[in-house]
Design a protein around this motif. Structure first.
Motif, PDB file in Angstrom:
ATOM      1  N   UNK A   4       0.863  -1.176   0.000  1.00  0.00           N
ATOM      2  CA  UNK A   4       0.000   0.000   0.000  1.00  0.00           C
ATOM      3  C   UNK A   4       0.903   1.231   0.000  1.00  0.00           C
ATOM      4  N   UNK A   5       0.593   2.180  -0.870  1.00  0.00           N
ATOM      5  CA  UNK A   5       1.386   3.399  -1.013  1.00  0.00           C
ATOM      6  C   UNK A   5       0.541   4.624  -0.678  1.00  0.00           C
ATOM      7  N   UNK A   6       1.189   5.677  -0.215  1.00  0.00           N
ATOM      8  CA  UNK A   6       0.513   6.959  -0.055  1.00  0.00           C
ATOM      9  C   UNK A   6       0.691   7.790  -1.340  1.00  0.00           C
ATOM     10  N   UNK A   7       0.208   9.008  -1.325  1.00  0.00           N
ATOM     11  CA  UNK A   7       0.235   9.864  -2.510  1.00  0.00           C
ATOM     12  C   UNK A   7       1.649  10.268  -2.916  1.00  0.00           C
ATOM     13  N   UNK A   8       2.635  10.042  -2.064  1.00  0.00           N
ATOM     14  CA  UNK A   8       4.036  10.351  -2.390  1.00  0.00           C
ATOM     15  C   UNK A   8       4.763   9.117  -2.902  1.00  0.00           C
ATOM     16  N   UNK A   9       4.010   8.053  -3.201  1.00  0.00           N
ATOM     17  CA  UNK A   9       4.559   6.768  -3.633  1.00  0.00           C
ATOM     18  C   UNK A   9       5.482   6.150  -2.586  1.00  0.00           C
ATOM     19  N   UNK A  10       5.225   6.457  -1.326  1.00  0.00           N
ATOM     20  CA  UNK A  10       5.952   5.846  -0.220  1.00  0.00           C
ATOM     21  C   UNK A  10       5.140   4.653   0.276  1.00  0.00           C
ATOM     22  N   UNK A  11       5.776   3.491   0.439  1.00  0.00           N
ATOM     23  CA  UNK A  11       5.035   2.349   0.976  1.00  0.00           C
ATOM     24  C   UNK A  11       4.678   2.587   2.438  1.00  0.00           C
ATOM     25  N   UNK A  12       3.422   2.312   2.783  1.00  0.00           N
ATOM     26  CA  UNK A  12       2.965   2.491   4.161  1.00  0.00           C
ATOM     27  C   UNK A  12       2.628   1.165   4.832  1.00  0.00           C
ATOM     28  N   UNK A  13       2.343   0.135   4.042  1.00  0.00           N
ATOM     29  CA  UNK A  13       2.001  -1.174   4.604  1.00  0.00           C
ATOM     30  C   UNK A  13       2.274  -2.237   3.550  1.00  0.00           C
ATOM     31  N   UNK A  14       2.671  -3.415   4.009  1.00  0.00           N
ATOM     32  CA  UNK A  14       2.831  -4.553   3.112  1.00  0.00           C
ATOM     33  C   UNK A  14       2.420  -5.826   3.847  1.00  0.00           C
ATOM     34  N   UNK A  15       1.948  -6.785   3.079  1.00  0.00           N
ATOM     35  CA  UNK A  15       1.597  -8.085   3.660  1.00  0.00           C
ATOM     36  C   UNK A  15       1.581  -9.126   2.555  1.00  0.00           C
ATOM     37  N   UNK A  16       1.644 -10.381   2.957  1.00  0.00           N
ATOM     38  CA  UNK A  16       1.505 -11.509   2.038  1.00  0.00           C
ATOM     39  C   UNK A  16       0.191 -12.190   2.375  1.00  0.00           C
ATOM     40  N   UNK A  17      -0.696 -12.266   1.382  1.00  0.00           N
ATOM     41  CA  UNK A  17      -2.013 -12.870   1.574  1.00  0.00           C
ATOM     42  C   UNK A  17      -2.043 -14.266   0.975  1.00  0.00           C
ATOM     43  N   UNK A  18      -2.712 -15.149   1.669  1.00  0.00           N
ATOM     44  CA  UNK A  18      -2.960 -16.503   1.186  1.00  0.00           C
ATOM     45  C   UNK A  18      -4.409 -16.536   0.718  1.00  0.00           C
ATOM     46  N   UNK A  19      -4.627 -17.031  -0.485  1.00  0.00           N
ATOM     47  CA  UNK A  19      -5.979 -17.041  -1.028  1.00  0.00           C
ATOM     48  C   UNK A  19      -6.399 -18.426  -1.496  1.00  0.00           C
ATOM     49  N   UNK A  20      -7.698 -18.604  -1.553  1.00  0.00           N
ATOM     50  CA  UNK A  20      -8.294 -19.831  -2.076  1.00  0.00           C
ATOM     51  C   UNK A  20      -9.102 -19.445  -3.300  1.00  0.00           C
ATOM     52  N   UNK A  21      -8.997 -20.239  -4.377  1.00  0.00           N
ATOM     53  CA  UNK A  21      -9.688 -19.921  -5.611  1.00  0.00           C
ATOM     54  C   UNK A  21     -10.109 -21.207  -6.304  1.00  0.00           C
TER      55      UNK A  21
END
Length: 149
Positions: A126-143
């Motif tokens: 996730x980035x803010x308006x200055x293209x600075x990352x504010x949050x990151x995560x690795x998601x596990x999904x089912x499809x």
């Protein structure tokens, strides 16, 4: 509709736009994370945040909203998620910030125990308006896998 077979490891997507408001930051904090630096300018000024900031959990909730909107536009045969790994809050999110997301599919595999289902792992930043990352995560999904013809 996109199924397991349609997903390519390494594929990237950019999506979302979420404008963070002061009112929403305080409302979320009052209900879910009532720490003083999420509720008061004066208290926030005493911390490393320097000013009123959104709860990290609020940032995660705003990210979920952007993700769901992305999935509504780019329909997938999703079956939910067994969880996330490596959640990191990298920078404070402040009222007035505008957030956006970038994701990358890291891996995928068929479920050994559930025919018709695949498992994915993807990183979202996730980035803010200055293209600075504010949050990151690795998601596990089912499809779902593509139905037999």
């Amino acid at each position: 509709m996109r199924y397991y077979e349609d997903l390519e490891v390494g594929a990237k997507a950019s999506f979302g736009r979420y404008e963070v408001t002061r009112e929403e930051v305080i409302e979320f904090a009052e209900k879910y994370d009532p720490q003083p630096f999420h509720l008061s300018d004066e208290e926030a000024a005493k911390t490393f945040f320097g000013r009123l900031s959104a709860s990290g959990w609020h940032t995660a909730a705003m990210t979920m909203r952007m993700t769901v909107e992305h999935f509504r536009t780019n329909r997938q045969a999703g079956l939910g998620s067994p969880g996330i790994d490596e959640l990191k809050w990298l920078r404070p999110v402040y009222p007035g910030d505008t957030l956006r997301c970038e994701s990358e599919l890291l891996e995928k595999r068929l479920s050994a125990s559930r025919p018709g289902m695949g498992i994915t792992r993807g990183r979202t930043t996730v980035f803010n308006q200055h293209d600075e990352p504010v949050m990151t995560f690795v998601a596990n999904g089912l499809i779902r896998t593509r139905p037999a013809a």
